[in-house]
Write a protein that holds these residues in place. Structure first.
Motif, PDB file in Angstrom:
ATOM      1  N   SER A 135       2.966  12.298   0.400  1.00 37.36           N
ATOM      2  CA  SER A 135       2.238  11.027   0.351  1.00 37.36           C
ATOM      3  C   SER A 135       2.380  10.243   1.647  1.00 37.36           C
ATOM      4  O   SER A 135       3.338  10.404   2.401  1.00 37.36           O
TER       5      SER A 135
ATOM      6  N   GLN B 275       0.487  16.622  -9.322  1.00 39.76           N
ATOM      7  CA  GLN B 275       0.917  15.295  -8.898  1.00 39.76           C
ATOM      8  C   GLN B 275       2.050  14.841  -9.815  1.00 39.76           C
ATOM      9  O   GLN B 275       1.820  14.434 -10.939  1.00 39.76           O
TER      10      GLN B 275
ATOM     11  N   ILE C 125       0.599  14.369  -3.672  1.00 37.88           N
ATOM     12  CA  ILE C 125      -0.176  15.476  -4.250  1.00 37.88           C
ATOM     13  C   ILE C 125       0.335  16.760  -3.614  1.00 37.88           C
ATOM     14  O   ILE C 125       0.202  16.968  -2.411  1.00 37.88           O
TER      15      ILE C 125
END
Length: 133
Positions: free
Chosen positions: A42, A76, A87
């Protein structure tokens, strides 16, 4: 269709905090939740450009509390510390699994350079993500 190995099974081992994934090429990896959390793909963790990564600490006891499929190419996870924006594609999980020794070493080097312990609590600024100066 990608030529990357596809996962054939995924098991979240809550007691041992390990994410187990078996791929179609026969590879099987046991990736600690901590490693996944520290290397979450992320923007919060990786930053918004080279050298912007936020060093994650205090994640030794992090759990995965939920795991959502993303299309047929990724998952996720929601971590127990509330982080849920990473992800993890199959390729990235394969990378984490196959390179985990090097990744741990790199993480420990970064901790040492920052002068922090892996169990140090995250500072509020770092924990909130995008800290603009």
């Amino acid at each position: 269709m990608s030529d990357h190995p596809m996962p054939e099974s995924i098991t979240v081992h809550k007691a041992s905090r390990v994410f187990e994934i078996a791929f179609s090429d026969g590879a099987r990896f046991r990736i600690p939740f901590e490693l996944m959390r520290v290397y979450s793909p992320s923007a919060e963790v990786q930053g918004h450009g080279p050298g912007q990564a936020v060093l994650q600490t205090g994640k030794r006891h992090v759990d995965i509390v939920a795991l959502e499929p993303v299309g047929n190419y990724a998952v996720q996870p929601t971590f127990s510390d509330g982080h849920d924006s990473g992800i993890f594609t199959w390729e990235y999980l394969y990378f984490l699994g196959s390179q985990q020794d090097a990744l741990w070493a790199d993480y420990e080097r970064r901790l040492a350079e920052a002068g922090v312990d892996r169990d140090a609590p995250m500072s509020e600024k770092a924990a909130s993500g995008c800290g603009h100066h």
